[in-house]
Design an enzyme around this catalytic site. Structure first.
Site, short mmCIF file in Angstrom:
data_model
loop_
_atom_site.label_atom_id
_atom_site.label_comp_id
_atom_site.label_asym_id
_atom_site.label_seq_id
_atom_site.Cartn_x
_atom_site.Cartn_y
_atom_site.Cartn_z
N ASP A 403 49.73 -30.94 -27.65
CA ASP A 403 49.25 -29.55 -26.90
C ASP A 403 48.74 -29.81 -25.36
OD1 ASP A 403 47.66 -27.09 -26.48
OD2 ASP A 403 46.44 -27.30 -28.20
N ASP A 466 47.20 -18.49 -28.72
CA ASP A 466 46.47 -18.62 -29.92
C ASP A 466 46.56 -17.23 -30.86
OD1 ASP A 466 46.18 -21.18 -28.90
OD2 ASP A 466 44.22 -21.32 -29.71
C1 GAL Z 1 44.70 -24.64 -28.48
C2 GAL Z 1 45.76 -24.61 -29.35
C3 GAL Z 1 45.32 -24.40 -30.82
C4 GAL Z 1 44.39 -25.31 -31.04
C5 GAL Z 1 43.43 -25.77 -29.91
C6 GAL Z 1 42.83 -26.97 -30.36
O1 GAL Z 1 45.09 -24.80 -27.30
O2 GAL Z 1 46.93 -23.41 -28.92
O3 GAL Z 1 46.22 -23.93 -31.77
O4 GAL Z 1 45.11 -26.49 -31.39
O5 GAL Z 1 44.10 -25.83 -28.75
O6 GAL Z 1 41.59 -27.44 -29.26
#
Ligand code: GAL
Length: 671
Positions: A403, A466
């Site tokens: 990520d 998200d």
């Molecule tokens: C976001 C991601 C989510 C989750 C989150 C965790 O950037 O899109 O799916 O993984 O971070 O902090």
């Protein structure tokens, strides 16, 4: 006479005082609000902080997120509406820009103009006499919805008479209804028909089969190096020799015998069908721990999900050390003396956890990012990519979600080389370890990642920000996938984010998905047609029958897991109706007829469904999907043949719902 007038005036005044009612917006059922991200809160911001606009804190109100809609049924009983509105300061981001609107029966009564992070709260004071429906809308102005945290503070509605709160909102959702018959006692094999593995890497494939237990499993013509455990159906070992091997899987119980061919492809490609499993984020977020992951693995087996091909148990963010965290269980040295990453105290032994998950025939996934810190501020992989890949392999990790987040500070700009670089670096590190780890890129679609995700070695890539459990979020993400189909193929999948059915909540508190049952049928149907990775985001240990039914229809799953690996295209979009078609390996087509009703939103009234129709008729023209002559139609959710048709087929789809079909040309018999 004068006295009579005075008495009447007094009575009118008195009755209006006596019978008028003031309702605070924060008292209504918040599930009636659609927000583009997160869950709206009463008296708190969308991220659960005190409501704060330009430094001023408000005791009461609603914290929501653009695009946010709320429709209140006043039936002419309203008198006034007042509130202070603005951007909640919690994100501190200059990118926040929103616009508030108040609508009365499709007319804009008030609009704020574009508001930014430090703009003072704007006061609304409106006469709403005679209005039948009051719409409260927050849009993301013209730059999308990122960071658009929106507050309706001190929001009050005065009514001329008492109205029960529940009458003010349209109760979303009808009773859940189950369409799919339960699997029979006879053995039936449901797992993917193709499976890729790299030569010499550990192999694990569990035969997923429904039917009464005990069951005994077999696999004929396994390549050298693999063996099957006849009681669990787990095939394990290593294959050194590249090649394609056709294996016959068998499953047998007191009711009968089932067979299915499996193609094992030993080569460079893995994830030949979209990964299926569970991820901790949409339910537990940072409340995840070892016990919850084990409970998910247990539930994947005890609920029977495993018998339908669900495999991965993926830990998302928050398993690492969090530098400067106040919580003792998150503190510690981020890495050991060799640079190998440490877990926090919530995950005391990752290897033991992975052994546990594997013992059930399942696989374990983990999460990191190319920056110094993850999105939730935990230790990530920057400059330690090789150590991390090595550690994951040593632990027995099978899936990595990677990520972007704090890599923002490292990347020079958002040019393609800068966007690709960190993902190629981790790809290189993963290639050095002797383990197949599905590589999932997460950077929200920047730089049209679908165009180059495969090039940097991603097995899947998030195409969006998200998801959250609202129609606005799910439908926007899902139906916006049109056009990405050219980039999906075995080993490389577009990923429109995880599923939001069941109990979700970004932990520790969970709530039932705010999608209506019809919206949930749409969600699962669409993600299957899109050949998307299917990662369940709910608490698996507390699934109701409806949720389980959504996730265990093998004909729906088969559409997602079809070996041809095609993603559906949208072939029709008009009057709120959409038709999506996915080509399948056997020459038939999966067709989704959706009653989406997302009219183009050109002006504020378009955001509301003022006159909602319960269902609509949708016509499928056979020629539009390349079928001439007669064709058969099967209802996939009900697992029932509907009949044979010619030229066209018509059916009804419920509001925000779908008719999911399998359609095949019928050969005419020669006389
Ligand atoms: C976001 C991601 C989510 C989750 C989150 C965790 O950037 O899109 O799916 O993984 O971070 O902090």
């Amino acid at each position: 006479m004068k006295n009579v007038v005075y008495v009447i005036m007094f009575l009118l005044f008195f009755s209006s005082v006596l019978f008028s009612q003031t309702i605070w917006l924060d008292e209504i059922d918040l599930s009636a609000i659609e927000s583009g991200w997160g869950s709206p809160h009463a008296n708190k911001s969308i991220e659960d902080n005190p409501l704060t606009i330009a430094g001023k804190t408000f005791e009461r109100g609603i914290g929501t997120h653009a695009v946010s809609t709320l429709l209140l049924k006043l039936d002419g009983k309203g008198k006034s509406f007042s509130a202070f509105v603005g951007v909640d300061g919690e994100t501190k981001s200059e990118k926040a820009s929103i616009e508030f609107f108040v609508l009365g029966d499709k007319n804009v009564l008030w609009q704020s103009g574009v508001l930014k992070i430090n703009d003072e709260a704007k006061k609304i004071e409106l006469d709403i006499t005679g209005i039948k429906q009051l719409g409260l809308l927050v849009t993301g102005s013209t730059d999308g919805i990122d960071y658009d945290h929106a507050d309706w503070c001190d929001a009050e509605i005065e009514l001329i008479e008492n109205v029960p709160l529940s009458n003010l909102v349209t109760k979303r959702g009808i009773e859940p209804y189950i369409l799919t018959p339960k699997p029979s006692d006879n053995p039936k094999i449901n797992s993917a028909k193709v499976f890729g593995v790299r030569p010499g890497n550990p192999f694990l494939y569990t035969i997923a089969a429904t039917g009464k237990r005990p069951m005994s499993f077999g696999a004929d013509n396994l390549p050298d190096g693999l063996t099957i455990d006849k009681t669990t159906g787990q095939i394990t070992g290593k294959v050194e020799q590249r090649g394609d091997y056709t294996v016959t899987l068998t499953a047998e119980n007191e009711f009968g015998h089932a067979e299915r061919e499996l193609l094992i492809s030993v080569g460079d490609k893995i994830a030949l069908t979209p990964p299926m499993g569970w991820n901790s984020w949409n339910c537990w977020a940072c409340a995840v721990d070892d016990a919850k992951v084990r409970a998910s693995a247990d539930a994947m087996v005890s609920s029977g999900l495993v018998n339908h091909g669900w495999t991965y148990v993926n830990i998302d963010d928050c398993w690492e050390i969090k530098p400067d965290a106040p919580e003792p269980e998150l503190q510690g040295e981020a890495r050991d003396k060799d640079g190998l990453i440490n877990t926090n105290k919530k995950f005391p032994d990752m290897k033991a956890l992975s052994d546990y998950v594997h013992s059930k025939g399942l696989k374990l996934g983990i999460y990191s990012g190319p920056g110094p810190l993850t999105c939730a501020g935990f230790t990530a992989s920057y400059k330690y990519e090789e150590q991390d890949a090595k550690q994951y392999a040593a632990w027995g990790i099978d899936y990595l979600k990677y990520d972007w987040c704090s890599y923002n500070e490292i990347a020079k700009d958002r040019s393609l080389p800068e966007l690709k670089k960190p993902y190629s670096v981790m790809r290189g590190a993963l290639d050095k370890v002797p383990r197949d780890i599905v590589y999932s890129l997460c950077q929200y679609g920047m730089g049209n990642v679908w165009e180059w995700g495969a090039e940097v070695g991603g097995n899947c890539w998030r195409t969006t920000g998200d998801i959250t459990d609202t129609w606005a979020s799910m439908s926007r993400i899902g139906f916006n996938q049109a056009g990405h189909e050219a980039y999906a193929k075995p080993g490389n999948w577009n990923d429109p984010d995880m599923l939001v059915v069941g109990l979700v909540g970004w932990g520790p508190q969970l709530h039932p998905s705010r999608l209506t049952p019809d919206e949930q049928y749409t969600h699962i149907s669409l993600w299957s047609l899109l050949a998307s990775p299917l990662l369940i985001g709910c608490d698996l240990s507390r699934m109701d029958d409806f949720t389980l039914n959504l996730l265990t229809n093998d004909e729906v799953i088969e559409i997602n897991q079809d070996p041809l690996g095609k993603q559906a295209s949208r072939i029709y979009e008009q009057d709120g109706k959409q038709i999506w078609v996915k080509e399948l390996e056997d020459g038939s087509k999966a067709v989704g007829l959706f009653y989406v009703d997302t009219r183009e939103r050109k002006s504020p009234p378009d955001y509301f469904d003022w006159e909602k129709k319960d269902k609509t008729t949708i016509t499928l023209n056979a020629a539009d999907i390349g079928i001439t002559g007669k064709f058969s139609v099967r209802d996939v959710w009900r697992q029932k043949d509907i009949g044979v048709f010619e030229n066209s087929f018509q059916t009804e789809a419920p509001y925000h719902g779908v008719a999911l079909l399998r359609v095949a040309g019928v050969k005419e018999k020669m006389d």
